[in-house]
Design a protein around this motif. Sequence first.
Motif, mmCIF file in Angstrom:
data_model
loop_
_atom_site.group_PDB
_atom_site.id
_atom_site.type_symbol
_atom_site.label_atom_id
_atom_site.label_comp_id
_atom_site.label_asym_id
_atom_site.label_seq_id
_atom_site.Cartn_x
_atom_site.Cartn_y
_atom_site.Cartn_z
ATOM 1 N N HIS A 7 37.847 36.276 35.961
ATOM 2 C CA HIS A 7 38.601 36.468 37.196
ATOM 3 C C HIS A 7 37.575 36.683 38.306
ATOM 4 O O HIS A 7 36.914 37.721 38.354
ATOM 5 C CB HIS A 7 39.509 37.686 37.040
ATOM 6 C CG HIS A 7 40.365 37.937 38.242
ATOM 7 N ND1 HIS A 7 41.148 39.051 38.364
ATOM 8 C CD2 HIS A 7 40.568 37.221 39.363
ATOM 9 C CE1 HIS A 7 41.773 39.008 39.531
ATOM 10 N NE2 HIS A 7 41.430 37.908 40.146
ATOM 11 N N LYS A 9 36.781 37.641 41.814
ATOM 12 C CA LYS A 9 37.570 38.322 42.851
ATOM 13 C C LYS A 9 36.992 38.024 44.238
ATOM 14 O O LYS A 9 37.562 37.279 45.003
ATOM 15 C CB LYS A 9 37.606 39.826 42.574
ATOM 16 C CG LYS A 9 38.265 40.127 41.229
ATOM 17 C CD LYS A 9 38.307 41.616 40.955
ATOM 18 C CE LYS A 9 39.026 41.885 39.633
ATOM 19 N NZ LYS A 9 38.930 43.302 39.263
ATOM 20 N N ASN A 46 39.670 35.304 44.430
ATOM 21 C CA ASN A 46 40.796 35.763 43.625
ATOM 22 C C ASN A 46 41.367 34.638 42.746
ATOM 23 O O ASN A 46 42.527 34.309 42.831
ATOM 24 C CB ASN A 46 41.887 36.329 44.537
ATOM 25 C CG ASN A 46 42.815 37.205 43.720
ATOM 26 O OD1 ASN A 46 42.447 37.602 42.605
ATOM 27 N ND2 ASN A 46 43.994 37.473 44.233
ATOM 28 N N VAL A 89 30.408 41.424 26.575
ATOM 29 C CA VAL A 89 31.767 40.884 26.520
ATOM 30 C C VAL A 89 32.138 40.559 25.075
ATOM 31 O O VAL A 89 33.234 40.829 24.610
ATOM 32 C CB VAL A 89 31.849 39.594 27.366
ATOM 33 C CG1 VAL A 89 33.262 39.067 27.348
ATOM 34 C CG2 VAL A 89 31.417 39.882 28.793
ATOM 35 N N HIS A 94 36.138 42.977 27.152
ATOM 36 C CA HIS A 94 36.613 43.114 28.534
ATOM 37 C C HIS A 94 35.505 43.751 29.360
ATOM 38 O O HIS A 94 34.807 44.641 28.882
ATOM 39 C CB HIS A 94 37.863 43.996 28.553
ATOM 40 C CG HIS A 94 38.447 44.119 29.927
ATOM 41 N ND1 HIS A 94 38.879 45.295 30.460
ATOM 42 C CD2 HIS A 94 38.646 43.191 30.889
ATOM 43 C CE1 HIS A 94 39.325 45.092 31.691
ATOM 44 N NE2 HIS A 94 39.191 43.822 31.969
ATOM 45 N N LEU A 95 35.330 43.288 30.589
ATOM 46 C CA LEU A 95 34.216 43.801 31.376
ATOM 47 C C LEU A 95 34.521 43.562 32.842
ATOM 48 O O LEU A 95 34.978 42.486 33.215
ATOM 49 C CB LEU A 95 32.941 43.045 30.958
ATOM 50 C CG LEU A 95 31.624 43.522 31.530
ATOM 51 C CD1 LEU A 95 31.320 44.912 31.024
ATOM 52 C CD2 LEU A 95 30.514 42.582 31.097
ATOM 53 N N GLU A 96 34.271 44.579 33.696
ATOM 54 C CA GLU A 96 34.364 44.349 35.144
ATOM 55 C C GLU A 96 33.021 44.697 35.732
ATOM 56 O O GLU A 96 32.406 45.685 35.331
ATOM 57 C CB GLU A 96 35.421 45.261 35.763
ATOM 58 C CG GLU A 96 36.827 44.880 35.416
ATOM 59 C CD GLU A 96 37.833 45.555 36.346
ATOM 60 O OE1 GLU A 96 37.590 45.552 37.570
ATOM 61 O OE2 GLU A 96 38.830 46.093 35.846
ATOM 62 N N THR A 98 30.146 44.293 39.403
ATOM 63 C CA THR A 98 29.734 43.742 40.698
ATOM 64 C C THR A 98 28.214 43.666 40.642
ATOM 65 O O THR A 98 27.562 44.621 40.248
ATOM 66 C CB THR A 98 30.145 44.675 41.847
ATOM 67 O OG1 THR A 98 31.542 44.945 41.698
ATOM 68 C CG2 THR A 98 29.872 44.039 43.187
ATOM 69 N N MET A 114 31.911 39.949 42.653
ATOM 70 C CA MET A 114 32.698 40.914 41.877
ATOM 71 C C MET A 114 33.590 40.134 40.913
ATOM 72 O O MET A 114 34.376 39.287 41.345
ATOM 73 C CB MET A 114 33.572 41.728 42.837
ATOM 74 C CG MET A 114 34.423 42.774 42.175
ATOM 75 S SD MET A 114 35.144 43.771 43.477
ATOM 76 C CE MET A 114 36.297 44.733 42.540
ATOM 77 N N ILE A 115 33.408 40.383 39.602
ATOM 78 C CA ILE A 115 34.180 39.604 38.628
ATOM 79 C C ILE A 115 34.727 40.501 37.535
ATOM 80 O O ILE A 115 34.279 41.618 37.335
ATOM 81 C CB ILE A 115 33.313 38.520 37.948
ATOM 82 C CG1 ILE A 115 32.048 39.147 37.347
ATOM 83 C CG2 ILE A 115 32.958 37.414 38.878
ATOM 84 C CD1 ILE A 115 31.268 38.168 36.518
ATOM 85 N N GLU A 116 35.696 39.935 36.829
ATOM 86 C CA GLU A 116 36.254 40.597 35.655
ATOM 87 C C GLU A 116 36.301 39.547 34.547
ATOM 88 O O GLU A 116 36.723 38.424 34.791
ATOM 89 C CB GLU A 116 37.666 41.094 35.976
ATOM 90 C CG GLU A 116 38.350 41.740 34.798
ATOM 91 C CD GLU A 116 39.751 42.243 35.162
ATOM 92 O OE1 GLU A 116 40.355 42.861 34.293
ATOM 93 O OE2 GLU A 116 40.205 41.997 36.297
ATOM 94 N N LYS A 118 37.420 38.586 30.505
ATOM 95 C CA LYS A 118 38.163 38.977 29.308
ATOM 96 C C LYS A 118 37.857 37.963 28.221
ATOM 97 O O LYS A 118 37.793 36.768 28.491
ATOM 98 C CB LYS A 118 39.678 38.926 29.564
ATOM 99 C CG LYS A 118 40.211 40.095 30.314
ATOM 100 C CD LYS A 118 41.710 40.003 30.367
ATOM 101 C CE LYS A 118 42.274 41.086 31.283
ATOM 102 N NZ LYS A 118 43.614 40.744 31.741
#
Length: 2043
Positions: A7, A9, A46, A89, A94-96, A98, A114-116, A118
Motif C-alpha cells: 500500500h 500511501k 494511496n 515481511v 505485515h510491516l508499516e 517511512t 510511506m508504505i505498508e 502485507k
Amino acid sequence: MMSLMVHLKTVAHLRGKGDRIAKVTFRGLPFFSRVAENCEEVANFNEMFRWPIASRLDGNEMLEIQIYNYSKVFSNRLVGTFCMVLQKVAEEGHLELTDTLIDDNNTSIKTSVMIEIKYQPMDGTVGVWSDGEFLDVPDDRDGMFAFETDSLLSGQSHGSGPSPGRSLQGSIPTFRKAGKGVFSAMKLGKIKSSRDDHRKAGADEPAILDMEDLDKKAMRLAGTLDPDTISLASVTAVTTNVSNKRSKPDIKMEPSSGRPVDYQISITVIEARQLIGLNMDPVVCVEIGDDKKYTSMKESTNCPYYNEYFVFDFHVPPHVMFDKIIKLSVIHSKNLLRSGTLVGNFKMDVGTVYSQPEHQFYHKWASLSDPDDITAGCKGYIKCDIAVVGKGDNIKTPHKANETDEDDIEGNLLLPEGIPAERQWARFYVKIYRAEGLPKMNTSIMANVKKAFIGENRDLVDPYVQVQFAGQKGKTSVQKSSYEPIWNEQIIFTELFPPLCKRMKVQIRDSDKVNDVAIGTHFIDLRKISNDGDKGFLPTFGPAWANMYGSTRQYTLMDEHQDLNEGLGEGVSFRARLLLSIAVEILDTTSPEIISSTEVQVETVSNISESATGKMDEFFLFGSFLEATMIDRKIGDKPISFEITIGNYGNQIDGVSKPSSGKKKKKDGDEEEENELIQNSSEDEADEDADLVSVSTTPLMKPVITDRNYFHLPYFEKKPCVYIKSWWQDQRRRLYNSNMMDKIADKLEEGLNDVQEIIKTEKAFPERRLRGVLEELSVGCSRFVTLANKDVNQAGRTKLDRERLKSCMREMDSMAQQAKQIRTQVKKNTVRDKLKLVQNFLQKLRFLADEPQHSIPDVFVWMMTNNKRIAYARIPSKDILYSIVDEETGKDCCKVKAVFLKLPGKKGFGPAGWTVQAKLELYLWLGLNKQRKDFLNGLPNGFEEIKAVKTGPGLHAVPPVCLIYGTKQVFQLRAHMYQARSLFAADSSGLSDPFARVFFSTHSQVTEVLSETLCPTWDQLLVFDDVELFGEASELRDDPPIIVVEIYDQDTVGKAEFIGRTFAKPNIKMCDEHYGPPRFPPQLEYYQVYRGNCTAGELLAAFELLQIPFDEESIRRALIAVHNFAVPQIKIGQGGKADLPPLEGPTDSEHGPILPVPLGIRPVLSRYRIEVLFWGLRDLKRINLAQVDRPRVDIECAGKGVQSALIQNYKKNPNFSTLVKWFEVDLPENELLHPPLNIRVVDCRAFGRYILVGSHAVSSLRRFIYSTPDKTSNNWATAAKLMNGYMVLTNGGSQPRSSPSLSSRTFSRPAGDVMVSVDSDPSIRKMDTVVKLDATSDAVVKVDMTDDDGDKDKKKKKKKKKGGAEEEEETDERMLDWWSKYFASIETLKEMLRAQEAAQAEAEEREDLEIAAEAAGSKTKEKSKEKKGFKDKKKAQAVEGAEKKPVKAKVDELVVYNKELESEYGNFEDWLHTFNLYRGKAGDDDDHALDDDRIVGRFKGSLCMYKLPLSEEITREAGFDPTMGMFQNIPHNDPINVLVRVYVVRATDLHPADINGKADPYIVIKLGKSEVKDKENYISKQLNPVFGKSFDIEATFPMESMLTVSVYDWDLVGTDDLIGETKIDLENRFYSKYRATCGISSNYSVHGYNVWRDPMKPTQILAKLCKDGKIDGPHYGPGGKVKVASRIFTGPTEIEDENGLKKQTEEHLALTVLNHWEEIPRVGCKLVPEHVETRPLLNADKPGIEQGRIEMWVDMFPMDMPAPGPAIEIAPRKPKRYELRVIIWNTDEVILEDDDYFTGEKSSDIFVRGWLKGQQEDKQDTDVHYHSLTGEGNFNWRFVFPFEYLMAEEKIVISKKESMFSWDETEYKIPPRLTLQVWDADHFSADDFLGAIELDLNRFPRGAKTAKQCSLNMIRNEQDLPTISIFKQKRVKGWWPFVARDENDEMELTGKVEAELHLVTAEEAEKSPVGLGRNEPDPLEKPNRPDTTFLWFLSPLKAIRYLVCNRYKWLIIKIVVVLLLLIMLGLFLYSMPGYLVKKLLGA
C-alpha cells in the motif's frame, strides 16, 4: 492464494512542483501508480499493488519503489529509489514504515516514502489465522475430534480418529471443541524456527545485492525505459493473468496428432561381422512394420559385405510411425524353396531413431540376439546406417568418402546414448485384472433376438485385452457378455532391457465373429514409468486404472470415429477403464530352469483386493455456464443444451451400461458408498446428501442470432449450472503433484516468452527478466519439494507412485540448485545461451508433470441438440481439481475459462476444425464432496443461488441449478483495428480480400473489406456501445472476458472464407479512473493469428473497455424494472457518456461513417524515402494459358508507391530499362510497426487491360533500412551498418569481415589509413592455410605453417624409425590427379568436423562441471560422468585424427561444402535480392514450405529505405551518380553471353527407382532452351554413382539463368523416371561480389593436377577488384611483398613450369591477397574458393524429402573475355589391375575329422580353398593331401587371383551380371579381403569345413615366422598388433591360424597355414607369368608327402586292398552274408512247387 500487497500511501519532501508517478517492482514485475498531478511537497498516491505469487517469499527478495517526475512529452526523470529486503515481511507478514529515498549516486536525499506491506502466505507459517476456513466437521459420536489435514488424502477414514499429534504436523487442523491454545503455541513455534532460518540465510545476502545494484546502475546509464516500445506480444497479451478469476484460453484449435505425414526411412546395410555358425550363406532382412526387404545372399562367409541401400516410404500419423518396429535379422541359407534359419535379430522402434541427433544412426553396429534362445549371447553384428526423414527435415550425412576408420564395434554400437552396450534379457509382466464401464458393442435388436431364443438378457459386449510391445502381441481370454469383465491374467513378454521400443499399447477389443474392433486404446510410455539414473528404478506400473477414451458411446454399425478407439487422435468420450499393472524382472540367463524362448506367454494371476488402487471416495463436480456465444449457424436454431460428463457419470444418452445379472452387486461402489456415509457423518447429513440428484445438462434454450455466422444463447443474468456426484478411487495426490509441476512449468514458459520477447523487440535488460524467471523457478521447485512429501502411506499408493515421487523430488531439488547457479551466471552477453539451458528445464518439467497412472477420468463438455452430440471440449480433470493448498489446485479450478468446442474425430481436421462450434465461458470445480463448501468461491461476485424446486427446509448445502446476477456493469468497448500483415492467401490470385470480425460477449462488429491485399491497413475504430457484463466492477477490472478476433476473406459469391483467429484482452477503465498514462491510451500490439495449428499472420490492434456512468433517470428506471429482487448496485456517475474520452468524428469524407484509430493510439509517423532497384523478372509462368508478354512491377507501401518501366518484350529481354526509382512515404518511427511493402507484377494486355501475375509481400523492411555512416568510428569494419546484415552495393560494395552471412557496410573513407602489416617478417610465412571452422561460426583461423628446423629433424627421425613403410609416402607429383585433391579435402572436412565435435564436447563438459560444482546434487555428477565418457571418446577420436595427420602427403586442397554454396554466402543476395511471386490459394498443410507450387515467377531487385533528410556527405562523394541513389556501382543489366561449365562429381544415397531396390542413374542438365542428356552413359544398378563429368553450355543472361541438374533413372522399357533435381540461380552468382564465377584455388600452378583454370590470372583479378572498389593498389614490392589499401601481404615469388624451370612471378602474391580479401578495409569480402558443393536432390512428388545428394560445381566465363582452357579432367579413376599370387606351402595342426575303420586312428584328407572376390566368382582349391595323421599337409600350390582395385577408396571393383535376366553388368565395390579355408575331403558325402581365416589386404597381421609362434592371438588381438598392407609390402610369407567356432560360440584354433602372398601389377604379371597349381610357367616342386597319402598314385591295387581291408572289411563281409541268404531264399522258392507236387502225388 499467496500474495504480496504493497500500500503506497504518500511521498513527502519533494522538491519543486509537478506531476509525479511511482513504479513499484517485485520479482521483476513492475506496476505503475496513477499520476499524481500538480503536487508540491507531498504526493498522495494511496494505491494498493498486489502480486499473486506462486512460491513462498524468500527473505532475500527485494521490493523496489522508484519515484519519477512525470512528463507527457519527455521521458520521466527519476527522483529517487527506495529498496528494501523483505526479510522482516517474510517473518511477520505485515510491516508499516517511512524511509528516505536514495538518488543515482546512492546518497540519501530528503524525500521520504510511506508504505505498508502485507504478505499473505499459503500455510499458516506467518501472520494471523482467518477463522472459518473450513466446513464445520459434525460432532463424532465417540466425542473424538475429527481433523481434516490439508492433504485430505491421509488414508484413514474419519471415524477412526487419528492421533491428534500426527494430524497437527505441518497442517491446519479444523477444530470445534478445542480452545485456541493449540493454535497460538503452534504459531509461536513456527515463527521462531523461521526466524532462525532467516538469520542463517542472511549471511550471503550482500553478494546478491551487489549484482542487483550493478543492474540498477546499468539501468540508470541506459536512461529510463521507454514506455512505448511495443511488444510483439502475440498471445501474451491474453495469457498473462493479473487476477485469478479467469484462466487462459488455448489458442490452437486443431488437434495436431492424427494427421498423416510423409516419412522416408532409409537403411543402408553395410556389412555383418562375427556371425555365429559354420560356413553360412547369410542374407539380411530389413523389416519395418509389415514391409520386408532382403539383401542379396553372400556365400560361405561369416563376415559378408553388402553395402545395400533400402528405402521405405510411409504416409501415416507421427505416433503411428514412431511406434513401428525396425527389425534387422540375419537369415542363413535362404532360397526360393526354404525360408532359411534365423541367426539373430535386432529390434528398435522408429521413434528411437527419430529422437537421435540428426534423426539418424550413422555407421553403427547392431548386435544380434536369437529370440528363440535367450541364454545364448550375441550372435553377430550388422553395420548399418538408419535415417528417418519427416517432411522438412534435412539430414546431414557425414561425408561418404573412403571409410578407412578401423571398425571399433564395441564403441559404435547401434544404441542411443546412455544405454549400456551389454543389454540383458528381461521379462515384462503385464497383469490385466478387470475393466469397467464398457460401452455396448452390439445392437439391441440382436440382443432381443438372443433373448427370445436363450431366454436371458446378456451384456452386449465380449471383451478381451490385447497388448502390443516390441513387435509382439499378447491376448487375454475373451470374457463373454460382460460390461465389467474380470480377467486376472498376465501377459509375459521377454525382451532385451532396456528395450529400444518406447511404448506399450494396451487395447480392449470386442471379440466378434466377423471382425474384432477396438473398444479403447491406452499407450504406456516406458520412459515415464522408469528412470535410468543411478537412483532409478525398473519400469513399474500400478496396479492402477487406465482410462480409455475414444468415439461416442452409442453403438452404430459403421462408427465414423473408430480410429479414435484405435488410439489415433484425441478421444471424444470416455469408453472404459482398465485395471492393470506392469512389472519387469531382469533374467539371469545362466540359471538352468529358464525358458529360453521369447514367445509371449499368458498365465492367470490371483485376484487383487478392492482397496489396492485406493480408497473409493465421493467427488463433486460443479459447472456453471456464464456465456455461450459463437455457436455455429450450421447447427440450426433448434434448442440447445450442454452436457457435462465425468467417466460415465452424467452421461444420459449412452452412458452407463448396467450389468444385467441381478445377482451382481450394485454399481461399483454403492455398498462402499453406504457404509462410507454412515461412518463419516451424522444421520441427517447422510439423508441430506442421499437426495442430491446429479444435474448434468443445462435446460434447452433456443439460440439467438449474433451475426451472419454465429448464434448465442441468451444467458444474460441467469447462468445455468450443472453438478455431478461421482465415485472414484481417491488418488488426488498424483494429480496434485503434476499440477504443481505444471504450474511451475507454465510460469517458466511465460517468463521465457517474455525474455524472448524482450530480446526480439530489442528492449533493455532481458537478463534481469531472465534472472527473475530463474528465481521464480528455484523458489517454485523448492516449494514443490516441501509440499509433495506428504501422506506417503496412503492407500493405493503403488511402487511407481513412491519411485516417481522420489525421482521428481530429486529432479526438482537439483533443478532448484541449478537455477540458482545459472542465475548468478546470467550476464548481458550470456542471456541467449542460458535461455537455451533454461528451455531444457521446461521440457524436463513438462515430461515429469505427465502422470502415467490415471485416476479421475477427464471431463467432457458436449453441446447437444435433438439428442444428438454436435461438438465437444475435453478438459483434463487435474486442471479443475480443487485443493486447500493453492499450488496443488488445478490451473482452471475455481476460474472462468473460455472453452472452444470443436467437432469430434476426423471431422475436426482441416477447415472444419478451424471454425469454432461454440465458445463457452465456463466455470468448473471438482473436488471431494466433503470439501464442497468452497465450490462457488471463484465465480464473479454478485449472484444469488436458485435451488432446484423440491428443496426441503433442511437442505442448505444443495448446489444451485442456476445463478442470477443482480449486478451488472455497462461498458463501451473500443477496438482499434490498425492493420494486419502476412495474412494467409485465400484467393486464387494469391491475395485475399480481408476483413476482421470482433466478438465480445454477445456482440460482434466487422471492419470494412479491403480488396486484394495480404497486409490490410484498416485503421478503423470499432465502438461497441452498451456492453453489459455481470459481476462486480472491481473484479471485472482485473479480469475482463476475452475478445475474439476472426479474420475472413470476402468472396463475391458464397460465404466468406475463414483466414485465422486471435484472442486479446482489453485494457479496462472504470468510471472513477483517470484516462491517461501509463495505462491509457492503450498501445498497439501484435497478436499472432492462428488457423488451426499454423500461424496465418499477425494483427496490430489495441482494445479498451470503458465503463459507462449512469445518469439518475436510468437508475430510477432500473429500480422499477427489477423490483422483484435486490436493487442492483449501480455506480452513480456524472451523467451520460460525457465522461468517456471523446471520439474524433470520421475525418474522411470518402469512407463515410468509418472512424479512424485516434491519434494517441496510432503510431507517430515520419518521412522515409524508399529506393527501389528494378533489375528484372524471371521464370514467369503462363496466366490463364496466355504467355506473359509486357509485365510491369508495382511497388506499394503504406498507400504510396512507384511503378517500374514496362518490359516491352519479356521473351527477348526480361530486364528493366530504368534501374532505380524512389518514392516517399510516411512510416511509423517504431520499426516494428512498419507496414509491409507489397510487390505486384501485372501483365499489360491490349486495350488497357491489366492482369495480376503474382505478388510478394516483404513483411519486414528492417533489413533494408540504411543507416548513415558513423564518422566517429575509427574502425573501418563498423563504419556503416545495414540492419540484419544485408547490404546494398556502394562503391564496389562492402564486405563482411569473416563470414558472408554477417556483413558490415561503409560508404566513406575510413578516417586515416590503417597500416596493418599482415606479416612483420616475410621469412616466417611459408604457406597460409585458412581453416574455416564451420558454417555458422565466424572464426577464421589462420594457421601459419612455420616449420622450424628442429621440427623437421624430428619428422625425419620419425620416418626412419618407422621403417620403410612411410618412405613411399612422398607422393609423386605425376601420380596425383584431381581425385587426390578431392579425397584429401574430404579428409580435411572430416577432421574439422571431428575437431568441432570435440570442442563442443569440451564446452558442454565445462558447463556441466560448472553446474555440478555448485549444485552438489549427486544426480548431475553421475550424469556428467556418463556424458563425459561419451565426450572423452569424441575428444579422443578428434585427437587421434589430429595425430594421424602429419603422415598425410601435402596435396593442394579445395573446399568441400556439405551443403549448397549459396547457403554459405547468404544466397548471393549481397546486392541483388530475389523475391518469389505467389499466386493461387495457399496450401493448408502444417507448414507453408509447400508454397513452391504457388510460385509463378521471381522478381529480382532490391530496396533501400532511409529517413529524410539524408546527410549530404554521401551525395558529395566522388563519382556519386544521383540517378542511381544508394545503388552506386552496380553493373549494367544488358544481356550478356556466358559459357557455363558444370562439373558433376558424384551422387550419393539416391532414392531407388527400380523394383530391385536400385537405380540406373544418368545426368540431365537444362539451362534455358538447351538441354544436355547423358543417357548413353548411365551407370547400372548404382545408388551411389560416380559420374566425374563436365558439361559445357552457352547461355545468355538474363534469359537463361536458372540451371537445373537432374538425375534420371534409365529404363529399358517405358519412360525414364526422375529421381531428383536441383536448381541453381546462376545470375545471382555471376553478379555477386563474392566472385562465384570461378573458385579461387589455394595455390597457383601452371601445370599438373592443380592447374589454374580461370582465364584471368590472379594479378588481373586483383587489379580489377582494386579498380572496382576504388582502392589504392596493388603495389608489388621487392622481397615478395604486395601492398593493397594500407595492407601488406607476403608470399613466394617463383614458379616452376612443366620443364622444372623456375621463373619470377607475382601471381602467388596476388593470390595470397585474393585468399585474404576479406581483410581489405571497406570492400573486402570472402571470395568463393575452389570448391565442391553438395546439393540435395528433390522431387516434386515427394515434397520436402531429400531423394539423394549430388556433388558438383559450376564455373562461368563471360564470352567477351579470353576463352578459358579445356575443362579439367575429373573422370572417375579407372581401377588399377593387379594380380595376387598366393602360394599355399604347408598346413599344420589341422584338426582331424575321420576315424580309421581298423585302427580307429584320427586322420584328415586336407585341402585348402581360397577366394578374393567371392566364392562363386573365383574360388580355387589345392589338391588333397590324403590321410594326414598329424594335421600336417604339404601342398606347394599356387592360387592366382587377378583383380581391379581402386587405391583411393580401398575397394576391389567387380563387374558382373546380377542374374541371367540382367540387361547389363553391374559394378560392385567390395573391400579387398582374401579368404582361405581348410577342408576335409570326403568321397561319398559332402566335404567337411574345418576352419578359415580372412585377411584384409590393407591391414592384416604379419604372419608368424614358425608354426609354433602362430596362435589364436593373431586374430583375437588384431587391434593391438601391428598390421601390414600387401599394397605396400608387395610380398609376405608366414604362418596364419585357421579358426572356427565351437558349440559355445568360442573361437578355436583348427589349423595353421604357411602361405606366401605376392602382389604384382598387371604389367608385371604379363612380363613374368606364373602357372596355377604346380603348372608351368615357373612351376613349384612336388610336395614331399608321406607314403600313406600317395597310395593312389603308387599302386592302385595296394591302395584298393588297403581301402578294402582297413576301411570297408566288415561292410563287405556283411554284404556277402546277405547275398548268400538271398540266393538260398530264391532257390528255395524256385524249387518248392515241383517238390511239393512230387510229394503229394507220391511219385
